[in-house]
Design an enzyme around this catalytic site. Structure first.
Site, mmCIF file in Angstrom:
data_model
loop_
_atom_site.group_PDB
_atom_site.id
_atom_site.type_symbol
_atom_site.label_atom_id
_atom_site.label_comp_id
_atom_site.label_asym_id
_atom_site.label_seq_id
_atom_site.Cartn_x
_atom_site.Cartn_y
_atom_site.Cartn_z
ATOM 1 N N ASN A 210 0.717 -0.946 -0.019
ATOM 2 C CA ASN A 210 0.330 0.321 0.152
ATOM 3 C C ASN A 210 1.344 0.828 -0.029
ATOM 4 O O ASN A 210 1.609 1.267 -0.328
ATOM 5 C CB ASN A 210 -0.823 0.023 1.084
ATOM 6 C CG ASN A 210 -0.176 0.005 2.299
ATOM 7 O OD1 ASN A 210 0.188 0.407 2.373
ATOM 8 N ND2 ASN A 210 -0.801 -1.433 3.052
ATOM 9 N N ASP A 279 -4.037 -6.560 4.721
ATOM 10 C CA ASP A 279 -5.428 -7.121 5.486
ATOM 11 C C ASP A 279 -5.278 -8.750 5.202
ATOM 12 O O ASP A 279 -5.600 -10.555 5.441
ATOM 13 C CB ASP A 279 -6.968 -7.311 4.815
ATOM 14 C CG ASP A 279 -7.213 -5.352 6.143
ATOM 15 O OD1 ASP A 279 -6.540 -5.604 6.862
ATOM 16 O OD2 ASP A 279 -7.473 -5.007 4.554
ATOM 17 N N LYS A 289 9.577 -16.474 -11.087
ATOM 18 C CA LYS A 289 9.065 -15.354 -11.169
ATOM 19 C C LYS A 289 7.301 -16.082 -11.704
ATOM 20 O O LYS A 289 8.243 -16.734 -13.086
ATOM 21 C CB LYS A 289 9.712 -14.391 -11.600
ATOM 22 C CG LYS A 289 9.191 -13.160 -12.962
ATOM 23 C CD LYS A 289 9.671 -12.575 -13.220
ATOM 24 C CE LYS A 289 8.943 -11.415 -14.013
ATOM 25 N NZ LYS A 289 10.223 -10.623 -14.518
ATOM 26 N N ILE A 307 -3.261 -7.699 14.056
ATOM 27 C CA ILE A 307 -2.343 -7.204 15.267
ATOM 28 C C ILE A 307 -2.764 -7.002 16.023
ATOM 29 O O ILE A 307 -2.642 -7.316 17.047
ATOM 30 C CB ILE A 307 -1.316 -6.822 14.268
ATOM 31 C CG1 ILE A 307 -0.720 -7.779 13.236
ATOM 32 C CG2 ILE A 307 -0.025 -6.172 15.524
ATOM 33 C CD1 ILE A 307 0.779 -6.694 12.646
ATOM 34 N N LYS A 337 -14.557 0.471 15.195
ATOM 35 C CA LYS A 337 -13.204 -0.665 15.286
ATOM 36 C C LYS A 337 -12.493 -0.839 16.575
ATOM 37 O O LYS A 337 -12.044 -1.799 17.378
ATOM 38 C CB LYS A 337 -12.119 -0.050 14.632
ATOM 39 C CG LYS A 337 -12.180 -0.308 13.117
ATOM 40 C CD LYS A 337 -10.577 0.358 12.000
ATOM 41 C CE LYS A 337 -11.312 -0.729 10.766
ATOM 42 N NZ LYS A 337 -9.532 0.332 9.591
ATOM 43 N N LYS A 341 -11.946 -4.148 18.828
ATOM 44 C CA LYS A 341 -11.318 -4.885 18.874
ATOM 45 C C LYS A 341 -10.660 -4.476 20.388
ATOM 46 O O LYS A 341 -9.508 -4.865 20.623
ATOM 47 C CB LYS A 341 -9.822 -4.494 17.644
ATOM 48 C CG LYS A 341 -10.411 -4.518 16.184
ATOM 49 C CD LYS A 341 -9.462 -3.814 15.445
ATOM 50 C CE LYS A 341 -9.539 -4.627 14.002
ATOM 51 N NZ LYS A 341 -8.715 -4.438 12.891
#
Length: 403
Positions: A210, A279, A289, A307, A337, A341
């Site tokens: 990302n 994720d 490859k 995590i 969240k 969590k």
């Protein structure tokens, strides 16, 4: 008031090429309010003159242990008692070795024995000399004695080598000097911080990742260090240097970050999950490859461990701060969240807004607890991090006061 206002800093300069940077260092320390005196070795005078340092410091430069006029008043003892902080920059392998050996054969080494002021060493030498067993043993000894080791940095050296050994830049040394005198309200706390992206391999040359730069997590680590915390920084692959003084744990994948987080979190007082962790990961990583044989390629993904949620399940869990980088419904998702969590705080930001979040130098956060909502307005990430660290500590203390 500036942090260095009226602080008495004794700058010891030894004989390395980086001595040419010391007039600028003196000027910048004075700009921040410090009173600076300079002590030079004979080797230092081969690179820069006492007259130059006298002109920029506004004080007499000391360079002789056996100066009969100075010693009428026991000058070396007076200097040793005067300093609030002694910085040796550049600190060559030679001066480091002589200080470690307890020698007192020049003014600078004598001052190190005669003072009870804290001493910071800014190493500057060839990369091979830095890695030599003798130098590394000397550094470990000085650290054990309570000396502060600032650097070295990495890069191209005067000799043409590339690697660790460069003296830190002037701006870094001034920042470390300010940090030294900053309010240490996090003293005796241990912060574990995750930062940066993770990379999930597809084959030996491709990966999924990302846009996280790691700047926010690294800024939080710096702010926590400045406030006196012990900091362990678990970082994915980024292109920025870790703050001097933190314990850096480098990882690549989400699985590696998960393992390290669960290793270090039980030792922490505070866990800040700032990393942008993938994720999902590739179910079957190709050993070779993958060739471009068709117009369509399908990859099976499996979910990575969460995590921060797993840290929150620890029997002896730390104070836990999550992050939520969202593009819509920011408050709704962040609060979800936070509760789901079992976090203490969550810092949310809208990465869809231009000029903040991923790859930007600026950020704005909305921090949620079970009962609060606090806005940290758009600013440089280091300013935002300083405010966030203070806010986290306020909630940490409140939680522990209630127990």
């Amino acid at each position: 008031m500036q942090i260095l206002q009226d602080k008495k800093i004794l700058l010891g300069i030894s004989g390395g090429i980086a001595a040419y940077k010391t007039p600028e260092l003196v000027r910048r320390l004075k700009d921040h309010g410090a009173d600076v005196r300079v002590v030079m070795t004979d080797g230092a005078k081969a690179f820069i003159t006492p007259l130059t340092l006298q002109a920029v410091s506004g004080n007499h430069v000391s360079d002789n242990l056996l100066d009969s006029q100075a010693e009428l008043a026991m000058g070396h003892i007076e200097l040793a008692k005067w300093a609030d902080l002694i910085i040796i920059a550049p600190a060559t392998a030679d001066i480091i070795a002589r200080i470690t050996a307890g020698m007192a054969n020049d003014l600078l080494s004598t001052l190190c024995l005669a003072t009870d002021a804290p001493i910071a060493i800014a190493p500057a030498m060839n990369q091979q000399m830095w890695h030599a067993k003798a130098t590394q043993a000397n550094i470990k000894t000085l650290q054990a004695w309570g000396y502060h080791i600032w650097g070295p940095g990495s890069g191209e050296q005067a000799c043409g080598d590339v690697g660790l050994g460069r003296m830190l830049e002037v701006t870094e040394l001034v920042t470390l000097s300010s940090d030294f005198f900053a309010d240490k309200y996090l003293q005796n706390q241990h912060w574990v911080i995750t930062a940066g992206p993770t990379r999930e391999a597809i084959d030996p040359v491709r990966y999924i990742s990302n846009h996280s730069s790691g700047k926010m997590g690294y800024a939080i680590a710096h702010a926590a260090l400045r406030a006196g915390a012990k900091v362990t920084l678990i970082s994915g692959p980024v292109d920025i240097a870790a703050p001097t003084g933190c314990e850096l744990i480098q990882v690549i994948s989400a699985e590696q970050m998960h393992k390290q987080a669960l290793t270090y979190a039980p030792q922490a007082t505070t866990f800040v999950a700032c990393a942008a962790v993938a994720d999902y990961r590739v179910a079957d990583i190709a050993s070779e490859k993958i060739k471009k044989d068709s117009d369509v390629m399908q990859i099976s993904l499996i979910k990575n461990h969460d995590i921060v949620a797993d840290v929150a399940q620890l029997a002896q869990k730390p104070f836990i701060v999550g992050f939520a980088a969202e593009t819509q419904n920011v408050e709704q998702y962040a609060r979800g969240k936070l509760m789901r969590k079992n976090l203490d705080l969550i810092a949310a930001n809208d990465v869809a807004k231009a000029g903040q979040g991923f790859n930007s130098n600026d950020n704005a956060l909305t921090v949620f607890s079970a009962i609060d909502k606090i806005e940290i307005p758009l600013a440089n990430k280091h300013i935002v991090a300083k405010q966030l660290v203070s806010l986290i500590n306020q909630h940490y203390l409140l939680k522990h006061t209630r127990k």
